[in-house]
Design a protein around this motif. Structure first.
Motif, PDB file in Angstrom:
ATOM      1  N   MET A 166      -3.683 -14.664   1.920  1.00 31.23           N
ATOM      2  CA  MET A 166      -3.011 -13.370   2.020  1.00 31.23           C
ATOM      3  C   MET A 166      -3.675 -12.342   1.101  1.00 31.23           C
ATOM      4  N   ILE A 167      -3.962 -12.740  -0.129  1.00 29.31           N
ATOM      5  CA  ILE A 167      -4.591 -11.826  -1.088  1.00 29.31           C
ATOM      6  C   ILE A 167      -5.987 -11.440  -0.609  1.00 29.31           C
ATOM      7  N   LYS A 168      -6.717 -12.376  -0.049  1.00 34.25           N
ATOM      8  CA  LYS A 168      -8.045 -12.075   0.496  1.00 34.25           C
ATOM      9  C   LYS A 168      -7.951 -11.013   1.590  1.00 34.25           C
ATOM     10  N   THR A 169      -6.983 -11.154   2.497  1.00 33.65           N
ATOM     11  CA  THR A 169      -6.809 -10.162   3.559  1.00 33.65           C
ATOM     12  C   THR A 169      -6.406  -8.815   2.984  1.00 33.65           C
ATOM     13  N   ALA A 170      -5.510  -8.812   2.001  1.00 25.26           N
ATOM     14  CA  ALA A 170      -5.091  -7.550   1.367  1.00 25.26           C
ATOM     15  C   ALA A 170      -6.286  -6.821   0.775  1.00 25.26           C
ATOM     16  N   ASN A 171      -7.158  -7.542   0.091  1.00 29.59           N
ATOM     17  CA  ASN A 171      -8.353  -6.919  -0.492  1.00 29.59           C
ATOM     18  C   ASN A 171      -9.316  -6.423   0.583  1.00 29.59           C
ATOM     19  N   GLU A 172      -9.437  -7.160   1.678  1.00 30.75           N
ATOM     20  CA  GLU A 172     -10.305  -6.734   2.771  1.00 30.75           C
ATOM     21  C   GLU A 172      -9.801  -5.461   3.437  1.00 30.75           C
ATOM     22  N   GLU A 217      -9.887  -0.761   1.536  1.00 35.03           N
ATOM     23  CA  GLU A 217     -10.619   0.483   1.778  1.00 35.03           C
ATOM     24  C   GLU A 217      -9.993   1.302   2.903  1.00 35.03           C
ATOM     25  N   VAL A 218      -9.710   0.643   4.029  1.00 40.38           N
ATOM     26  CA  VAL A 218      -9.188   1.384   5.178  1.00 40.38           C
ATOM     27  C   VAL A 218      -7.764   1.870   4.922  1.00 40.38           C
ATOM     28  N   ARG A 219      -6.947   1.037   4.237  1.00 39.31           N
ATOM     29  CA  ARG A 219      -5.570   1.459   3.978  1.00 39.31           C
ATOM     30  C   ARG A 219      -5.514   2.636   2.993  1.00 39.31           C
ATOM     31  N   LEU A 220      -6.346   2.602   1.973  1.00 38.19           N
ATOM     32  CA  LEU A 220      -6.339   3.708   1.013  1.00 38.19           C
ATOM     33  C   LEU A 220      -6.854   4.988   1.657  1.00 38.19           C
ATOM     34  N   LYS A 221      -7.828   4.853   2.543  1.00 36.09           N
ATOM     35  CA  LYS A 221      -8.321   6.020   3.265  1.00 36.09           C
ATOM     36  C   LYS A 221      -7.212   6.628   4.110  1.00 36.09           C
ATOM     37  N   PHE A 252       0.808  -1.219   0.000  1.00 35.85           N
ATOM     38  CA  PHE A 252       0.000   0.000   0.000  1.00 35.85           C
ATOM     39  C   PHE A 252       0.845   1.275   0.000  1.00 35.85           C
ATOM     40  N   PRO A 253       1.914   1.371   0.810  1.00 40.15           N
ATOM     41  CA  PRO A 253       2.695   2.619   0.805  1.00 40.15           C
ATOM     42  C   PRO A 253       3.386   2.919  -0.517  1.00 40.15           C
ATOM     43  N   LEU A 254       3.509   1.924  -1.404  1.00 40.26           N
ATOM     44  CA  LEU A 254       4.109   2.179  -2.713  1.00 40.26           C
ATOM     45  C   LEU A 254       3.282   3.145  -3.548  1.00 40.26           C
ATOM     46  N   LEU A 255       2.021   3.359  -3.160  1.00 39.19           N
ATOM     47  CA  LEU A 255       1.181   4.336  -3.863  1.00 39.19           C
ATOM     48  C   LEU A 255       1.694   5.766  -3.673  1.00 39.19           C
TER      49      LEU A 255
END
Length: 308
Positions: free
Chosen positions: A71-77, A80-84, A53-56
């Motif tokens: 792992m991918i399922k958790t990343a997708n879950e 929303e909160v990480r991008l916010k 996420f911080p690579l954005l």
């Protein structure tokens, strides 16, 4: 690496108790690239996207790839909160997919940045990896990998007075190593090898394979954690303060070796581990499971290079 792809691996615990990389490190990476606006980035072995996420902050579009569906399922879950938290409103700027490193669907010379955090020691054929990375990167594009290994106690807070903090932290480190490596009744024989030993050696074996005919401007930086250490501005500084003894034990339980140990000894074995290591801390160090908190740091390193 296969341990983390197992169905029973608890990716939510991995996300909760593993350390997160500081924003200062992404500044180091951006300064090396000499840009905060690259177009396309792929993060290999992204896990729950702790490093992705911080690579954005650097790249307009980021794709995280991992072998583990959990792992991918958790990343997708978490998306929303990480991008916010990052102030990113366009969800299309990042996506995740399940894939092995050996089966990447990436166009030739399409990437500005290719990253691998805490995973390159599992890739196996490093000569093949570097050749593939060069194939996917644009000329002048950056390959970056970074890592951390083994918590080191650098401080603690309890009610005791006039005690030698260094001596006590050294004893705490010995207790940790007992469970992680030294006592055959615990986790030591459950590590996947040779990956763990490559990591413990701070990826010297990987760095020695960097092909200078394919990459230039190679920067390698390693930092050894120890009591009383002082970080430098270009270090990957990774430390956490005020951790409860229980949370420290739960962090150790995110290790692949701990998962393999639990598979061999039953679902209650990790609770037994937690009780035992905390009892050692209490008996040998005078710590209190309810009141004592600890400060830890990790040995870290990173390698940056640009495609010729």
């Amino acid at each position: 690496m296969s341990t983390f792809a197992k169905i029973g691996f608890r990716s939510s615990n991995y996300e909760s108790f593993r350390p997160h990389y500081p924003s200062s490190f992404y500044d180091i990476l951006a300064n090396y690239i000499e840009s905060r606006h690259v177009q396309e980035t792929v993060d290999l072995g992204c896990g729950t996207a702790v490093a992705t996420f911080p690579l954005l902050k650097i790249s307009n579009h980021v794709r995280g790839i991992d072998l583990s569906p959990a792992m991918i399922k958790t990343a997708n879950e978490l998306k929303e909160v990480r991008l916010k938290q990052l102030g990113v409103s366009d969800f299309s700027r990042i996506d995740f997919e399940v894939s092995s490193v050996d089966n990447l669907q990436i166009e030739k010379e399409s990437l500005d940045l290719l990253t691998a955090a805490q995973c390159i020691h599992w890739f196996g054929d490093f000569d093949k990896f570097f050749r593939s990375a060069a194939k996917y990167l644009k000329p002048g594009g950056t390959l970056a990998y970074w890592y951390y290994i083994d918590p080191v106690f650098i401080g603690f807070n309890d009610s005791s007075q006039n005690r030698d903090s260094k001596e006590i932290c050294e004893k705490a480190n010995k207790i940790y190593r007992k469970y992680a490596y030294d006592d055959p009744n615990w986790f030591g024989r459950y590590w996947e090898q040779p990956g763990r030993n490559i990591l413990r050696d701070l990826l010297v074996e990987v760095d020695n394979k960097i092909p200078e005919d394919l990459f230039t401007e190679i920067k390698i930086k390693k930092t050894n954690a120890e009591f009383g250490m002082n970080f430098h501005e270009d270090d990957l500084e990774l430390q956490r303060s005020g951790i409860s003894l229980s949370d420290f034990a739960k962090y150790v339980q995110t290790f692949g070796a701990a998962h393999n140990y639990a598979e061999a000894h039953g679902k209650d074995s990790l609770q037994k581990f937690e009780d035992n290591i905390i009892e050692d801390f209490e008996r040998d160090l005078g710590w209190d499971r309810e009141k004592t908190t600890v400060d830890i740091a990790w040995s870290t390193g990173y390698s940056f290079m640009k495609k010729r």
